[in-house]
Design an enzyme around this catalytic site. Structure first.
Site, PDB file in Angstrom:
ATOM      1  N   GLU A 269       0.828  -1.209   0.000  1.00 24.87           N
ATOM      2  CA  GLU A 269       0.000   0.000   0.000  1.00 24.87           C
ATOM      3  C   GLU A 269       0.862   1.259   0.000  1.00 24.87           C
ATOM      4  O   GLU A 269       1.911   1.309   0.641  1.00 24.87           O
ATOM      5  CB  GLU A 269      -0.906   0.006   1.233  1.00 24.87           C
TER       6      GLU A 269
ATOM      7  N   CYS B  57       3.323   8.654   0.788  1.00 23.07           N
ATOM      8  CA  CYS B  57       3.844   7.832   1.884  1.00 23.07           C
ATOM      9  C   CYS B  57       4.123   6.436   1.332  1.00 23.07           C
ATOM     10  O   CYS B  57       3.198   5.753   0.883  1.00 23.07           O
ATOM     11  CB  CYS B  57       2.804   7.785   3.011  1.00 23.07           C
TER      12      CYS B  57
ATOM     13  N   CYS C 103      -2.087   6.951   9.605  1.00 23.18           N
ATOM     14  CA  CYS C 103      -0.921   6.333  10.254  1.00 23.18           C
ATOM     15  C   CYS C 103      -1.332   5.111  11.051  1.00 23.18           C
ATOM     16  O   CYS C 103      -2.287   5.137  11.814  1.00 23.18           O
ATOM     17  CB  CYS C 103      -0.285   7.341  11.205  1.00 23.18           C
TER      18      CYS C 103
ATOM     19  N   CYS D 285       5.446  -6.058   8.537  1.00 19.89           N
ATOM     20  CA  CYS D 285       6.455  -5.515   9.439  1.00 19.89           C
ATOM     21  C   CYS D 285       6.554  -6.446  10.642  1.00 19.89           C
ATOM     22  O   CYS D 285       5.540  -6.990  11.074  1.00 19.89           O
ATOM     23  CB  CYS D 285       6.048  -4.111   9.902  1.00 19.89           C
TER      24      CYS D 285
ATOM     25  N   CYS E 231       4.601  -3.059  16.863  1.00 13.52           N
ATOM     26  CA  CYS E 231       4.034  -1.924  17.617  1.00 13.52           C
ATOM     27  C   CYS E 231       2.553  -2.203  17.921  1.00 13.52           C
ATOM     28  O   CYS E 231       1.802  -2.618  17.033  1.00 13.52           O
ATOM     29  CB  CYS E 231       4.185  -0.620  16.836  1.00 13.52           C
TER      30      CYS E 231
ATOM     31  N   CYS F  74      -0.480  -0.707  15.698  1.00 14.33           N
ATOM     32  CA  CYS F  74      -0.301  -0.636  14.248  1.00 14.33           C
ATOM     33  C   CYS F  74      -0.835  -1.871  13.538  1.00 14.33           C
ATOM     34  O   CYS F  74      -0.565  -3.004  13.954  1.00 14.33           O
ATOM     35  CB  CYS F  74       1.188  -0.466  13.946  1.00 14.33           C
TER      36      CYS F  74
HETATM   37  S1  SF4 Z   1       4.483   1.561  13.405  1.00 10.67           S
HETATM   38 FE1  SF4 Z   1       3.859  -0.312  12.301  1.00 10.67          FE
HETATM   39  S2  SF4 Z   1       5.000  -0.265  10.371  1.00 10.67           S
HETATM   40 FE2  SF4 Z   1       5.993   1.197  11.768  1.00 10.67          FE
HETATM   41  S3  SF4 Z   1       7.611   0.002  12.822  1.00 10.67           S
HETATM   42 FE3  SF4 Z   1       5.804  -0.139  14.133  1.00 10.67          FE
HETATM   43  S4  SF4 Z   1       4.759  -2.030  13.480  1.00 10.67           S
HETATM   44 FE4  SF4 Z   1       6.211  -1.474  11.835  1.00 10.67          FE
END
Ligand code: SF4
Length: 344
Positions: free
Chosen positions: A91, A104, A336, A111, A115, A118
């Site tokens: 994306e 972006c 975000c 990932c 986090c 996220c």
């Molecule tokens: S915010 Fe999301 S994309 Fe960014 S490092 Fe943390 S888990 Fe990965």
């Protein structure tokens, strides 16, 4: 078939070497691919028909295709799902900001930073993206803007899915490619890289000699809270992240941005605002407050407008440059922390 899209000039020259064509042909082909939207040799009218036919036999452009596109209700944000050669999709988001068109880009499919707020990390990491696959995200959107007579890509933020400094070499090559006059000729200052705080990557970046804007995802003002919402903090303690950020600012003379997520009852209290102000006191840095965007599986709540304003006011009183990120594209899961590289 050798795919040319995503290669720099030297890579295109190497691919053309067996055909003994003059060196300037590589630049012509690059301009067709990156500035004129060419998807095949057929349209490259400044190459002879015979040469186009020969090249087509073993070389291909290989542009990623847009699998899907969503436009936010206010029309200011668009999310693109790009299909890559191996079937993976990533994306990319276009934001129409008051200062121009900002894109972006994602640097990894998925990932594994974990986090807690996220969506991009929910299914872990599939793979790193190549420099060409990252470049393609900006080029595809630039083509679309040009064809619609809506300008060009003015700025790039490396903040989509993935931790860019965990894919260091490809991301750096992408940054250099963006700067080339045969692509978008973008100034380094117009590119912002956002990291969750990969200390050795930040230190390496400081030595690259490019005035890139760096944004550090802090999200919590102390080690224990940071560990709770960002597991990577166990590997890179807060004190080391701050030291690496200060080092980057000192070496590059660039103002840093710290991103700080506001989660109701978790990161937005009085204690946290004091700790944050103490932590950043005296630094060449600004804070970008990001009221959390909803992610169904995560269960964190967005603070009330009053709590957001109170946090902002406090930092400003403590003479810390602070902004609150404008929410863009939440209705199409393009804000975000909402990217997840799934079919739209
Ligand atoms: S915010 Fe999301 S994309 Fe960014 S490092 Fe943390 S888990 Fe990965």
């Amino acid at each position: 078939m050798t795919q040319l899209f995503g290669l720099g000039l030297s890579g295109i020259r190497a691919a053309l070497a067996p055909y003994r064509v003059p060196a300037y042909r590589a630049r012509q082909i690059a301009a067709w691919m990156y500035q004129k939207g060419a998807g095949s040799f057929d349209v490259m009218t400044d190459l002879s028909k015979a040469l186009r036919a020969v090249l087509s036999q073993s070389l291909a452009i290989g542009r990623p295709h847009v699998k899907d596109r969503l436009i936010s209700a206010d029309g200011r944000t668009q999310k693109f799902l790009l299909g890559l050669a191996d079937g993976i999709a990533v994306e990319t988001v276009l934001m129409r900001q008051p200062y121009g068109n900002s894109v972006c880009v994602s640097t990894q499919a998925g990932c594994n930073m974990g986090c807690a707020f996220c969506a991009s990390t929910l299914k872990g990491l599939s793979r790193n993206l190549t420099s060409g696959e990252i470049l393609a995200q900006a080029i595809v959107i630039n083509d679309m803007l040009r064809e619609a007579d809506e300008g060009k890509v003015d700025t790039v933020v490396i903040m989509g899915s993935g931790e860019p400094l965990m894919n260091y070499d490809n991301v750096l090559e992408f940054i250099h490619l963006m700067h080339e006059e045969y692509t978008l000729g973008m100034s380094y200052r117009s590119i912002t890289l956002s990291t969750s705080g990969i200390v050795e990557g930040m230190r390496r970046l400081a030595e690259e000699g490019i005035p890139l804007s760096l944004s550090v995802s802090l999200h919590a003002p102390n080690q224990s809270l940071r560990e709770r919402i960002m597991p990577i903090a166990r590997r890179y303690p807060l004190a080391d992240v701050i030291a690496a950020a200060k080092h980057y600012a000192a070496v590059t003379k660039r103002r840093l941005t710290y991103e700080y997520i506001l989660i109701d009852g978790v990161t937005d209290g009085e204690e946290q605002m004091r700790e944050l102000a103490d932590l950043l006191h005296g630094q060449l840095a600004s804070v970008n407050l990001i009221p959390i965007n909803p992610v169904a599986q995560r269960g964190f709540l967005r603070p009330s407008p009053e709590r957001i304003a109170r946090f902002e006011r406090y930092l400003a009183r403590r003479r810390i440059a602070v902004t609150v990120r404008r929410e863009m594209g939440a209705d199409i899961q393009a804000a975000c922390g909402q990217l997840r590289n799934k079919h739209l």
